[in-house]
Design a protein around this motif. Structure first.
Motif, mmCIF file in Angstrom:
data_model
loop_
_atom_site.group_PDB
_atom_site.id
_atom_site.type_symbol
_atom_site.label_atom_id
_atom_site.label_comp_id
_atom_site.label_asym_id
_atom_site.label_seq_id
_atom_site.Cartn_x
_atom_site.Cartn_y
_atom_site.Cartn_z
ATOM 1 N N CYS A 131 0.842 -1.210 0.000
ATOM 2 C CA CYS A 131 0.000 0.000 0.000
ATOM 3 C C CYS A 131 0.874 1.257 0.000
ATOM 4 O O CYS A 131 0.565 2.234 -0.690
ATOM 5 N N PHE A 132 1.999 1.211 0.751
ATOM 6 C CA PHE A 132 2.914 2.358 0.822
ATOM 7 C C PHE A 132 3.488 2.672 -0.563
ATOM 8 O O PHE A 132 3.501 3.828 -0.991
ATOM 9 N N TYR A 133 3.944 1.633 -1.275
ATOM 10 C CA TYR A 133 4.567 1.864 -2.598
ATOM 11 C C TYR A 133 3.515 2.184 -3.670
ATOM 12 O O TYR A 133 3.821 2.865 -4.645
ATOM 13 N N LEU A 134 2.282 1.711 -3.445
ATOM 14 C CA LEU A 134 1.195 2.107 -4.348
ATOM 15 C C LEU A 134 0.917 3.607 -4.197
ATOM 16 O O LEU A 134 0.716 4.320 -5.190
ATOM 17 N N ALA A 135 0.952 4.075 -2.941
ATOM 18 C CA ALA A 135 0.791 5.515 -2.674
ATOM 19 C C ALA A 135 1.921 6.303 -3.325
ATOM 20 O O ALA A 135 1.696 7.375 -3.898
#
Length: 535
Positions: free
Chosen positions: A410-414
């Motif tokens: 989720c962090f790298y998608l953000a």
């Protein structure tokens, strides 16, 4: 003769690297040698008769052109590449006899080449041809295993010649000599150990492994020795232990494959003082997967031939499940290593070595793989009816790791949304990743996995700081919006704007207006906006 081949090593390396041996394709190189010989015979008008074949020998008096020496050289190379082609394919007994015949032929032509070069060539050419003949002779003896001492003497002679030649000449030629010495060194080491009676360990092989045609013969020989050693060790292996369960191993082939995989696992951990580099670890992982897949294949063959014996089938199914679980576990470890490599490149703003910098989308893809691997592994381990405590603890541990992987994803998608200036989406995803990381930390409150906890704490902090940055950046962009709007208004013309606002059926349910578009135009039906607008 005019145009003497003063660089035998250069001629050999160029021919090999440009025609298949850069990728270990001996068939392609053999075909090239055949075609090259045909062209040489035709250009020299040195043909062997139309109907009946009449051999025409090449002697000292025949060599009036450098191309005659090339004929002898490429004949030796053709015989050698044919032998190596058979060797790398894993020959049976009749093929091995044929392969040794090709090696003998290569030695014969290499000796003739050396003899002719000593008469017709300069001193450097003569030395290089001598080293070439010594290497061929050493290769034959090395493969025959009858006279290891003579093989070692030939390899040492090759090394001595190249050491002398490496002191002079152009930089390129000195480098070629150095490479050739490095290729011969492992073979000398192997011969000396064989004569000394000491066995070569698997980690020694990994240290010696490099790329190149000379290593292929060496690797095949080492693999044969190691498989023999493994077969002897496998006789004492009776069962496979996994999460508190013991599975008997009856098949000798399965034992050898599992033993090979376990030895590779030990090599993977390496010495505590000297960590193994990432590229070497990835190469070990590839061999490890190959060994476990081989073991699974043997188990499934045994299952097919087990018939209706229920107790044997149950044992084999249990062993198959355990081996599959270990394979899944190692797959997760390999993908985590890939994530570590990608993160190290992602952190760099500008790479010094001109390597490609990792994009956040690549890390999202890697975490997708890890989540899928974790789900598959937990499903496999929890599929049994009566699970023991160790299996339950294992499933619980990997469920928590799955939560950590989801937070990272989720962090790298953000980050990927942030890179294209989609502030609202990035802010929402950073906030969600923060909540995922915090919930994972709560679950791991009393866990012994200190490294995982530290990683999640760092992730939680990064999510919080990044969401603040996105919020601030979004407000700054909104503040500058009126200025952009005023610029846009200043360019508005009074002419008719022929563009129509797209209306969707769900927005105009109260009025009778067609959502099908014009009949003449092949426009799609406007039922509802998809994907829906972000909220």
């Amino acid at each position: 003769p005019s145009g003497s081949p003063s660089m035998v090593l250069e001629l050999m390396r160029e021919a090999q690297m440009q025609h298949g041996l850069r990728h270990g394709d001996y068939t392609r190189y053999r075909r090239y040698c055949t075609a090259r010989l045909r062209r040489l015979y035709k250009s020299l008008k040195f043909l062997h008769g139309r109907g009946k074949y009449t051999r025409r020998n090449i002697t000292e008096s025949t060599v009036t052109d450098v191309r005659f020496l090339h004929v002898v050289f490429y004949t030796a190379e053709r015989a050698w590449s044919h032998a190596m082609e058979k060797k790398t394919a894993g020959p049976n007994a009749p093929q091995r006899i044929y392969m040794l015949g090709r090696f003998r032929k290569a030695v014969k032509w290499a000796a003739l080449f050396s003899q002719l070069c000593s008469i017709k060539g300069d001193s450097r050419t003569s030395l290089e041809a001598e080293a070439y003949a010594s290497y061929m002779k050493g290769t034959l003896l090395f493969e025959q295993e009858k006279n290891i001492e003579a093989a070692m003497l030939n390899f040492k002679n090759t090394r001595t010649v190249y050491e002398e030649l490496g002191k002079y000449g152009s930089i390129e030629n000195q480098l070629l000599c150095r490479q050739r010495i490095e290729e011969v060194e492992p073979m000398i080491g192997f011969c000396s150990r064989k004569l000394g009676g000491s066995a070569l360990q698997e980690h020694d092989l990994l240290d010696m492994e490099k790329e190149g045609p000379a290593y292929d013969l060496f690797k095949a020989k080492i693999e044969a020795v190691l498989s023999e050693t493994r077969s002897q060790q496998a006789a004492s292996m009776t069962e496979f232990n996994w999460l508190g369960r013991r599975f008997p191993i009856t098949s000798a082939k399965t034992r050898v494959s599992i033993l090979k995989a376990q030895q590779l696992e030990k090599d993977l951990n390496g010495a505590a003082t000297e960590p193994i580099p990432a590229d070497k670890k990835l190469a070990i992982f590839d061999k490890l997967f190959s060994a476990y897949h081989e073991a699974r294949s043997c188990i499934r063959n045994d299952l097919a031939s087990a018939g209706n014996a229920e107790n044997i089938r149950d044992e084999l199914n249990g062993l198959d499940k355990a081996v599959s679980a270990v394979l899944g576990l190692r797959t997760i470890e390999r993908n985590q290593l890939l994530v570590t490599i990608a993160k190290s490149k992602f952190a760099k703003h500008r790479d010094e070595k001109n390597e490609k910098i990792t994009k956040p989308e690549e890390l999202v893809r890697l975490y997708d793989l890890l989540i899928q691997n974790t789900t598959d592994l937990t499903d496999l381990v929890s599929s049994g009816r009566d699970k023991n405590e160790e299996e339950n603890a294992f499933v619980r541990e990997y469920e928590l790791k799955d939560l950590a992987f989801r937070a990272e994803r989720c962090f790298y998608l953000a980050k990927s949304y942030s890179s294209v200036s989609k502030r609202a989406e990035a802010y929402a995803l950073f906030s969600y990743a923060h909540s995922l990381a915090d919930s994972a930390l709560q679950e791991l409150a009393n866990s012994p996995h200190k490294t995982l906890i530290q990683d999640l704490e760092a992730l939680s902090f990064n999510c919080r700081s990044n969401s603040c940055i996105e919020h601030a950046t979004g407000i700054m962009e909104d503040e500058s919006a009126p200025e952009r709007l005023s610029k846009g208004v200043s360019t508005i013309s009074l002419g008719d704007d022929k563009r129509k606002d797209t209306k969707y059926l769900l927005d105009i349910l109260g009025s009778y207006e067609s959502a099908l578009g014009e009949q003449s135009a092949k426009a799609p039906c406007r039922i509802s906006q998809f994907p829906p607008p972000f909220q």
